[in-house]
Design an enzyme around this catalytic site. Structure first.
Site, mmCIF file in Angstrom:
data_model
loop_
_atom_site.group_PDB
_atom_site.id
_atom_site.type_symbol
_atom_site.label_atom_id
_atom_site.label_comp_id
_atom_site.label_asym_id
_atom_site.label_seq_id
_atom_site.Cartn_x
_atom_site.Cartn_y
_atom_site.Cartn_z
ATOM 1 N N ASP A 101 0.920 -15.446 6.841
ATOM 2 C CA ASP A 101 0.468 -16.823 6.607
ATOM 3 C C ASP A 101 0.586 -17.197 5.139
ATOM 4 O OD1 ASP A 101 -0.089 -17.173 9.282
ATOM 5 O OD2 ASP A 101 -2.269 -16.995 9.082
ATOM 6 N N ALA A 160 3.160 -0.765 5.078
ATOM 7 C CA ALA A 160 2.760 -0.797 6.490
ATOM 8 C C ALA A 160 2.149 -2.129 6.909
ATOM 9 C CB ALA A 160 1.786 0.345 6.775
ATOM 10 N N ARG A 195 12.663 4.709 12.876
ATOM 11 C CA ARG A 195 11.454 5.512 12.711
ATOM 12 C C ARG A 195 10.515 5.308 13.913
ATOM 13 N NH1 ARG A 195 9.127 4.977 6.853
ATOM 14 N NH2 ARG A 195 8.105 6.876 7.566
ATOM 15 N N HIS A 241 12.536 -3.020 2.785
ATOM 16 C CA HIS A 241 11.967 -1.722 3.139
ATOM 17 C C HIS A 241 12.951 -0.646 2.701
ATOM 18 C CE1 HIS A 241 8.600 -3.296 5.411
ATOM 19 N NE2 HIS A 241 9.433 -4.249 5.787
ATOM 20 N N ILE A 242 12.416 0.402 2.101
ATOM 21 C CA ILE A 242 13.255 1.483 1.605
ATOM 22 C C ILE A 242 13.907 2.225 2.771
ATOM 23 C CG2 ILE A 242 13.209 3.679 0.337
ATOM 24 C CD1 ILE A 242 10.659 2.484 -1.109
ATOM 25 N N SER A 243 13.103 2.543 3.765
ATOM 26 C CA SER A 243 13.592 3.296 4.923
ATOM 27 C C SER A 243 14.102 2.338 5.996
ATOM 28 C CB SER A 243 12.460 4.158 5.490
ATOM 29 O OG SER A 243 11.392 3.343 5.943
ATOM 30 N N PRO A 270 0.798 -1.225 0.000
ATOM 31 C CA PRO A 270 0.000 0.000 0.000
ATOM 32 C C PRO A 270 0.831 1.276 0.000
ATOM 33 C CG PRO A 270 -0.205 -1.182 2.084
ATOM 34 C CD PRO A 270 0.492 -2.090 1.141
ATOM 35 N N ASN A 271 0.375 2.200 -0.798
ATOM 36 C CA ASN A 271 0.926 3.556 -0.925
ATOM 37 C C ASN A 271 2.236 3.618 -1.692
ATOM 38 O OD1 ASN A 271 -1.181 4.921 0.560
ATOM 39 N ND2 ASN A 271 -0.357 3.904 2.366
ATOM 40 N N ARG A 283 6.772 0.982 13.693
ATOM 41 C CA ARG A 283 7.391 0.429 12.475
ATOM 42 C C ARG A 283 8.558 -0.504 12.794
ATOM 43 N NH1 ARG A 283 5.274 3.727 8.280
ATOM 44 N NH2 ARG A 283 4.890 5.851 8.998
ATOM 45 N N ASN A 339 7.938 -5.709 -0.764
ATOM 46 C CA ASN A 339 7.881 -4.587 0.176
ATOM 47 C C ASN A 339 6.417 -4.482 0.588
ATOM 48 O OD1 ASN A 339 7.712 -2.247 1.640
ATOM 49 N ND2 ASN A 339 9.043 -1.055 0.287
ATOM 50 N N HIS A 350 3.858 -4.418 9.480
ATOM 51 C CA HIS A 350 3.755 -4.247 10.936
ATOM 52 C C HIS A 350 2.488 -4.862 11.513
ATOM 53 C CE1 HIS A 350 6.818 -1.546 9.647
ATOM 54 N NE2 HIS A 350 5.980 -0.672 9.137
ATOM 55 N N TYR A 390 11.416 8.824 1.287
ATOM 56 C CA TYR A 390 11.489 7.696 0.351
ATOM 57 C C TYR A 390 12.249 8.010 -0.937
ATOM 58 C CZ TYR A 390 7.930 5.896 3.492
ATOM 59 O OH TYR A 390 7.265 5.461 4.612
ATOM 60 N N ARG A 394 5.446 11.828 -3.585
ATOM 61 C CA ARG A 394 5.233 12.502 -2.298
ATOM 62 C C ARG A 394 6.355 12.089 -1.355
ATOM 63 N NH1 ARG A 394 -0.568 11.926 -2.689
ATOM 64 N NH2 ARG A 394 -0.984 12.951 -4.661
ATOM 65 N N GLU A 409 12.229 -9.835 1.990
ATOM 66 C CA GLU A 409 11.472 -8.622 2.348
ATOM 67 C C GLU A 409 12.399 -7.412 2.279
ATOM 68 O OE1 GLU A 409 9.766 -8.962 6.252
ATOM 69 O OE2 GLU A 409 9.055 -6.871 6.289
HETATM 70 O O1 CA2 Z 1 10.368 1.866 4.138
HETATM 71 C C1 CA2 Z 1 9.531 1.204 3.507
HETATM 72 O O2 CA2 Z 1 9.744 0.719 2.411
HETATM 73 C C2 CA2 Z 1 8.119 1.035 4.094
HETATM 74 O O3 CA2 Z 1 7.673 -0.286 3.777
HETATM 75 C C3 CA2 Z 1 7.242 2.060 3.412
HETATM 76 C C4 CA2 Z 1 5.813 2.084 3.968
HETATM 77 C C5 CA2 Z 1 5.841 2.227 5.482
HETATM 78 O O4 CA2 Z 1 4.517 2.167 5.981
HETATM 79 C C6 CA2 Z 1 6.673 1.144 6.119
HETATM 80 O O5 CA2 Z 1 6.689 1.366 7.517
HETATM 81 C C7 CA2 Z 1 8.099 1.191 5.594
HETATM 82 C C8 CA2 Z 1 5.016 3.271 3.439
HETATM 83 C C9 CA2 Z 1 5.024 3.416 1.997
HETATM 84 C C10 CA2 Z 1 4.404 4.746 1.701
HETATM 85 O O6 CA2 Z 1 5.051 5.220 0.574
HETATM 86 C C11 CA2 Z 1 4.830 6.494 0.242
HETATM 87 C C12 CA2 Z 1 5.625 6.983 -0.755
HETATM 88 C C13 CA2 Z 1 5.470 8.289 -1.130
HETATM 89 C C14 CA2 Z 1 4.498 9.083 -0.531
HETATM 90 C C15 CA2 Z 1 3.708 8.582 0.457
HETATM 91 C C16 CA2 Z 1 3.860 7.276 0.838
#
Ligand code: CA2
Length: 156
Positions: free
Chosen positions: A94, A84, A114, A107-109, A18-19, A118, A81, A87, A31, A26, A105
């Site tokens: 499963d 969220a 954080r 994660h970018i960040s 998601p997202n 997370r 990836n 978490h 990110y 954004r 797996e």
């Molecule tokens: O660090 C990551 O890759 C995350 O999986 C990114 C998720 C976050 O909820 C995880 O805790 C860590 C969020 C992705 C949201 O991506 C956006 C990118 C641009 C603008 C808004 C959201």
């Protein structure tokens, strides 16, 4: 047979949650400015150089993610990836556990640096590798690690 040596094509799923469709559009301070299309292209190009076909998918829903993981049972591995859902989602956990292909797996960040919510991934106990905090380069690291895992499982 190792990837790229001929025979059956090694095919992996690159699955974003998601997202992540908003990547590069954004929140560049968290990110970066690379878009999801850029990431998918870079991973596809790396896959081609390693003899691996990459199929990219993205879903904003938990059920959609579960469905994509299930469909990957016919493939050779998964880079995920989960966003969220990492978490919170025992359903995706499963699904990964049920599908007998290696999964890495990413994660970018750096989720550990954080907010507290997370810091844990409920998926991490059932994946074969975990990469975080390397920016979008982490996807390429994840593909390389996945290809290594696939090769380790191959006979010969
Ligand atoms: O660090 C990551 O890759 C995350 O999986 C990114 C998720 C976050 O909820 C995880 O805790 C860590 C969020 C992705 C949201 O991506 C956006 C990118 C641009 C603008 C808004 C959201």
């Amino acid at each position: 047979m190792a990837p790229g040596e001929g025979g059956t094509v090694t095919t992996v799923l690159l699955l974003n949650g998601p997202n992540l469709n908003l990547l590069g559009l954004r929140n560049p301070e968290v990110y970066g400015s690379t878009t999801l299309a850029d990431v998918e292209q870079a991973v596809t190009n790396l896959g081609a150089s390693l003899g691996v076909e990459v199929r990219a998918a993205q879903s904003n829903s938990e059920g959609g993610m579960v469905d994509h993981v299930h469909e990957a049972r016919h493939l050779d591995g998964i880079v995920i990836n989960p966003g969220a859902y990492a978490h919170t989602s025992y359903a995706i956990r499963d699904a990964i556990e049920a599908v007998p292909v290696p999964c890495v797996e990413v994660h970018i960040s750096n989720i550990h640096a954080r907010e507290e919510f997370r810091h844990t991934s409920v998926l991490s106990p059932v994946v074969d590798g975990f990469i975080c905090g390397c920016g979008v380069f982490g996807y390429e690291l994840a593909l390389r690690a996945l290809v290594q895992r696939i090769a380790e499982r191959s006979p010969g």
